[in-house]
Scaffold this motif. Structure first.
Motif, PDB file in Angstrom:
ATOM      1  N   UNK A   1     -27.785  11.093  21.102  1.00  0.00           N
ATOM      2  CA  UNK A   1     -26.696  10.385  20.418  1.00  0.00           C
ATOM      3  C   UNK A   1     -25.341  10.829  20.975  1.00  0.00           C
ATOM      4  N   UNK A   2     -25.199  12.111  21.278  1.00  0.00           N
ATOM      5  CA  UNK A   2     -23.936  12.601  21.842  1.00  0.00           C
ATOM      6  C   UNK A   2     -23.692  11.959  23.212  1.00  0.00           C
ATOM      7  N   UNK A   3     -24.752  11.793  23.993  1.00  0.00           N
ATOM      8  CA  UNK A   3     -24.601  11.148  25.304  1.00  0.00           C
ATOM      9  C   UNK A   3     -24.153   9.706  25.129  1.00  0.00           C
ATOM     10  N   UNK A   4     -24.689   9.032  24.117  1.00  0.00           N
ATOM     11  CA  UNK A   4     -24.270   7.650  23.845  1.00  0.00           C
ATOM     12  C   UNK A   4     -22.793   7.637  23.469  1.00  0.00           C
ATOM     13  N   UNK A   5     -22.402   8.541  22.589  1.00  0.00           N
ATOM     14  CA  UNK A   5     -20.998   8.610  22.163  1.00  0.00           C
ATOM     15  C   UNK A   5     -20.081   8.804  23.364  1.00  0.00           C
ATOM     16  N   UNK A   6     -20.431   9.750  24.205  1.00  0.00           N
ATOM     17  CA  UNK A   6     -19.564  10.058  25.352  1.00  0.00           C
ATOM     18  C   UNK A   6     -19.514   8.904  26.336  1.00  0.00           C
ATOM     19  N   UNK A   7     -20.671   8.298  26.583  1.00  0.00           N
ATOM     20  CA  UNK A   7     -20.727   7.192  27.547  1.00  0.00           C
ATOM     21  C   UNK A   7     -19.949   5.987  27.041  1.00  0.00           C
ATOM     22  N   UNK A   8     -20.187   5.637  25.787  1.00  0.00           N
ATOM     23  CA  UNK A   8     -19.520   4.462  25.213  1.00  0.00           C
ATOM     24  C   UNK A   8     -18.001   4.686  25.184  1.00  0.00           C
ATOM     25  N   UNK A   9     -17.598   5.891  24.802  1.00  0.00           N
ATOM     26  CA  UNK A   9     -16.166   6.185  24.704  1.00  0.00           C
ATOM     27  C   UNK A   9     -15.479   6.064  26.062  1.00  0.00           C
ATOM     28  N   UNK A  10     -16.216   6.355  27.131  1.00  0.00           N
ATOM     29  CA  UNK A  10     -15.599   6.412  28.458  1.00  0.00           C
ATOM     30  C   UNK A  10     -15.816   5.158  29.290  1.00  0.00           C
ATOM     31  N   UNK A  11     -16.600   4.197  28.796  1.00  0.00           N
ATOM     32  CA  UNK A  11     -17.013   3.080  29.643  1.00  0.00           C
ATOM     33  C   UNK A  11     -16.622   1.744  29.030  1.00  0.00           C
ATOM     34  N   UNK A  12     -15.669   1.051  29.625  1.00  0.00           N
ATOM     35  CA  UNK A  12     -15.321  -0.281  29.118  1.00  0.00           C
ATOM     36  C   UNK A  12     -16.542  -1.199  29.135  1.00  0.00           C
ATOM     37  N   UNK A  13     -16.768  -1.900  28.057  1.00  0.00           N
ATOM     38  CA  UNK A  13     -17.885  -2.833  27.986  1.00  0.00           C
ATOM     39  C   UNK A  13     -19.158  -2.223  27.426  1.00  0.00           C
ATOM     40  N   UNK A  14     -19.188  -0.888  27.315  1.00  0.00           N
ATOM     41  CA  UNK A  14     -20.410  -0.245  26.817  1.00  0.00           C
ATOM     42  C   UNK A  14     -20.528  -0.398  25.301  1.00  0.00           C
ATOM     43  N   UNK A  15     -21.735  -0.659  24.846  1.00  0.00           N
ATOM     44  CA  UNK A  15     -22.026  -0.677  23.409  1.00  0.00           C
ATOM     45  C   UNK A  15     -23.318   0.100  23.186  1.00  0.00           C
ATOM     46  N   UNK A  16     -23.332   0.858  22.087  1.00  0.00           N
ATOM     47  CA  UNK A  16     -24.510   1.637  21.767  1.00  0.00           C
ATOM     48  C   UNK A  16     -24.608   1.821  20.268  1.00  0.00           C
ATOM     49  N   UNK A  17     -25.628   2.538  19.865  1.00  0.00           N
ATOM     50  CA  UNK A  17     -25.798   2.760  18.425  1.00  0.00           C
ATOM     51  C   UNK A  17     -25.983   4.250  18.172  1.00  0.00           C
ATOM     52  N   UNK A  18     -25.377   4.679  17.077  1.00  0.00           N
ATOM     53  CA  UNK A  18     -25.469   6.077  16.643  1.00  0.00           C
ATOM     54  C   UNK A  18     -25.533   6.051  15.116  1.00  0.00           C
ATOM     55  N   UNK A  19     -25.932   7.129  14.478  1.00  0.00           N
ATOM     56  CA  UNK A  19     -25.851   7.156  13.014  1.00  0.00           C
ATOM     57  C   UNK A  19     -24.388   7.000  12.585  1.00  0.00           C
ATOM     58  N   UNK A  20     -24.162   6.276  11.491  1.00  0.00           N
ATOM     59  CA  UNK A  20     -22.789   6.010  11.044  1.00  0.00           C
ATOM     60  C   UNK A  20     -22.016   7.319  10.857  1.00  0.00           C
ATOM     61  N   UNK A  21     -22.713   8.364  10.427  1.00  0.00           N
ATOM     62  CA  UNK A  21     -22.030   9.638  10.149  1.00  0.00           C
ATOM     63  C   UNK A  21     -21.508  10.303  11.421  1.00  0.00           C
ATOM     64  N   UNK A  22     -21.970   9.875  12.585  1.00  0.00           N
ATOM     65  CA  UNK A  22     -21.554  10.517  13.850  1.00  0.00           C
ATOM     66  C   UNK A  22     -20.385   9.808  14.501  1.00  0.00           C
ATOM     67  N   UNK A  23     -19.994   8.642  13.970  1.00  0.00           N
ATOM     68  CA  UNK A  23     -18.874   7.912  14.578  1.00  0.00           C
ATOM     69  C   UNK A  23     -17.593   8.726  14.393  1.00  0.00           C
ATOM     70  N   UNK A  24     -16.812   8.857  15.469  1.00  0.00           N
ATOM     71  CA  UNK A  24     -15.555   9.601  15.371  1.00  0.00           C
ATOM     72  C   UNK A  24     -14.446   8.810  16.065  1.00  0.00           C
ATOM     73  N   UNK A  25     -13.332   9.450  16.299  1.00  0.00           N
ATOM     74  CA  UNK A  25     -12.150   8.745  16.810  1.00  0.00           C
ATOM     75  C   UNK A  25     -12.343   8.213  18.227  1.00  0.00           C
ATOM     76  N   UNK A  26     -13.357   8.671  18.938  1.00  0.00           N
ATOM     77  CA  UNK A  26     -13.560   8.205  20.311  1.00  0.00           C
ATOM     78  C   UNK A  26     -14.102   6.776  20.360  1.00  0.00           C
ATOM     79  N   UNK A  27     -14.680   6.330  19.243  1.00  0.00           N
ATOM     80  CA  UNK A  27     -15.343   5.020  19.249  1.00  0.00           C
ATOM     81  C   UNK A  27     -14.894   4.160  18.072  1.00  0.00           C
ATOM     82  N   UNK A  28     -15.177   2.867  18.225  1.00  0.00           N
ATOM     83  CA  UNK A  28     -14.872   1.899  17.179  1.00  0.00           C
ATOM     84  C   UNK A  28     -16.202   1.338  16.658  1.00  0.00           C
ATOM     85  N   UNK A  29     -16.355   1.308  15.340  1.00  0.00           N
ATOM     86  CA  UNK A  29     -17.587   0.765  14.756  1.00  0.00           C
ATOM     87  C   UNK A  29     -17.474  -0.754  14.702  1.00  0.00           C
ATOM     88  N   UNK A  30     -18.417  -1.429  15.336  1.00  0.00           N
ATOM     89  CA  UNK A  30     -18.384  -2.904  15.403  1.00  0.00           C
ATOM     90  C   UNK A  30     -19.358  -3.552  14.419  1.00  0.00           C
TER      91      UNK A  30
END
Lengths: 124, 324
Positions: free
Chosen positions: A82-111
């Motif tokens: 999940x951390x790899x998804x967070x880091x990849x999505x945060x750094x990659x335009x166009x990337x979308x992934x899924x993580x537990x809602x509790x792990x969403x932080x300022x690096x990502x936007x919940x869609x």
């Protein structure tokens, strides 16, 4: 479902998520390329996501992906955690992934919040 | 992948059967499939062949360009009742070679050699993806399996479901130095596929064309197709009608697949095919398939019919195929 905090997207529908993760939709509404990422097939969150969105476990979609592969289309890339998804999505335009809602932080936007299928349980 | 690398331990960079081998972060992936077939047609000598050795090369820039090629060595080794093991029938084929420019989900433009989008079988004809060793007559007899030229394709929502479409033009067979069997001289066609439900697809094809081997006629072909899936049950059907030659011709098939125990499946197929200067043929195909994992399949089938001696003779056929 999360995208980079700076994404121009504000929300996704479940139908769009289904198309993006089946690689039927390649380009978003702004003309950017979707880059969906998955967790490993054995990851409990991946299995819940797959059942909730596709009504099928990852291994049940193997034939679909073999057919797509024959047509030159590959499944979403797989990241290890999940951390790899967070880091990849945060750094990659166009990337979308899924993580537990509790792990969403300022690096990502919940869609989209994907709720587990009501009868979520794996066949034995 | 573009901005960040997949971490060690993920399964995106390791090899998986049926997914090809990615070359680092280049966007290039190599893969393919192989199949071995044996048959005992009646009457006739038995035959064996390493029928397909196919190599895929895909490339994407993770943006708006996508390249795909499939090169194949057909009948690399053959043997039979009246010949020993030989490579004399081996031949090279450029099955597909195209580049796609993706504009958005509605419009993509393809240039090159591609599979003619008539029905489902021709687009997914690789042995590891099919349930029988033999191919229904209706999926190859009346039209060219390949086209070389331009295709506009994409998809859009209709009533909350997806409609995929393709318009294509085969410009000239001179563009294809490795001509397929009986290619189009030129053709204009369209294919529409609607996902009525997650497990039901209905399609429509139309193509107006001239064949390289029969330039004196211009043909119109209309096709319908349907595919239904429920768990591991499948039902597929395709029908085509062609006019423009000496006579109008109907061809089609209905095929059902049912799971048995473990990874075994039973297959039944009925085929009907009008023929030029011969009575209409009919076939029944009764088969078994063992698919321990999706990219790998063993198949055996018995085919029996009437007026089928030329197109698809009676007999016992078997094969092994793997997607790699």
């Amino acid at each position: 479902m999360v995208a980079a905090a700076g994404s121009r997207l504000d929300k996704l529908s479940l139908d769009t998520v289904k198309l993006v993760f089946k690689r039927k939709s390649m380009v978003d509404t702004y003309g950017g390329r979707w880059i969906p990422v998955n967790l490993p097939a054995a990851n409990p969150l991946r299995r819940m996501f797959s059942l909730s969105v596709f009504d099928a476990l990852p291994e049940d979609m193997e034939e679909y992906w073999n057919e797509q592969y024959f047509q030159g289309i590959n499944p979403p890339e797989v990241l290890s955690s999940e951390e790899a998804v967070l880091r990849f999505v945060a750094a990659t335009p166009g990337a979308v992934g899924y993580i537990p809602a509790s792990r969403a932080d300022a690096r990502v936007k919940v869609l989209l919040l994907v709720r587990p299928a009501a009868d979520f349980s794996e066949p034995r | 992948m573009s901005a960040a690398r997949a971490e060690p331990g993920d399964d995106s960079s390791s090899y998986q059967l049926g997914r090809g081998f990615p070359v680092g972060d280049t966007g290039i992936r190599f893969g393919g499939y192989a199949s071995v077939e044996a048959g005992a047609p009646s009457p006739g000598p038995w035959e064996f062949s390493v029928s397909d050795l196919s190599l895929f090369t895909t490339w994407t820039d993770h943006s708006h360009w996508r390249f795909f090629s499939e090169t194949e060595v057909g009948d690399a080794f053959t043997a039979g009742g009246n010949q020993g093991l030989s490579t004399r029938n081996a031949h090279f084929e450029l099955e597909r070679l195209y580049i796609d420019r993706l504009f958005d989900d509605l419009f993509s433009l393809r240039f090159g050699k591609f599979l003619t989008p008539v029905g489902r079988w021709n687009l997914l004809h690789a042995s590891p993806l099919t349930w029988t060793t033999s191919r229904p007559v209706a999926t190859y007899d009346l039209f060219s399996k390949h086209a070389t030229g331009l295709m506009l394709h994409g998809g859009f929502p209709v009533a909350d479901r997806r409609m995929d479409y393709a318009f294509y033009a085969d410009l000239t067979d001179d563009l294809d130095p490795y001509r397929s069997e009986n290619p189009f001289n030129n053709a204009l066609g369209s294919h529409w596929l609607y996902s009525v439900a997650d497990n039901l697809e209905l399609g429509l094809s139309y193509v107006n064309y001239q064949l390289h081997d029969d330039p004196s006629h211009r043909f119109n072909l209309v096709g319908v197709e349907g595919a239904w899936f429920y768990r591991r049950l499948e039902l597929n059907t395709e029908w085509v009608y062609r006019n423009g030659g000496l006579q109008g011709l109907y061809q089609g098939f209905v095929q059902g697949v049912a799971p048995l125990v473990s990874h075994w499946y039973a297959i039944g197929r009925y085929e009907y095919f009008d023929q030029i200067q011969e009575p209409a043929g009919q076939l029944g195909v009764f088969g078994l398939a063992f698919r321990p994992v999706p990219p790998l399949v063993w198949k055996v089938e018995y085919r029996i019919g009437t007026h089928n001696e030329t197109s698809a003779p009676d007999g016992l056929y078997g094969s092994f195929a793997v997607l790699f």
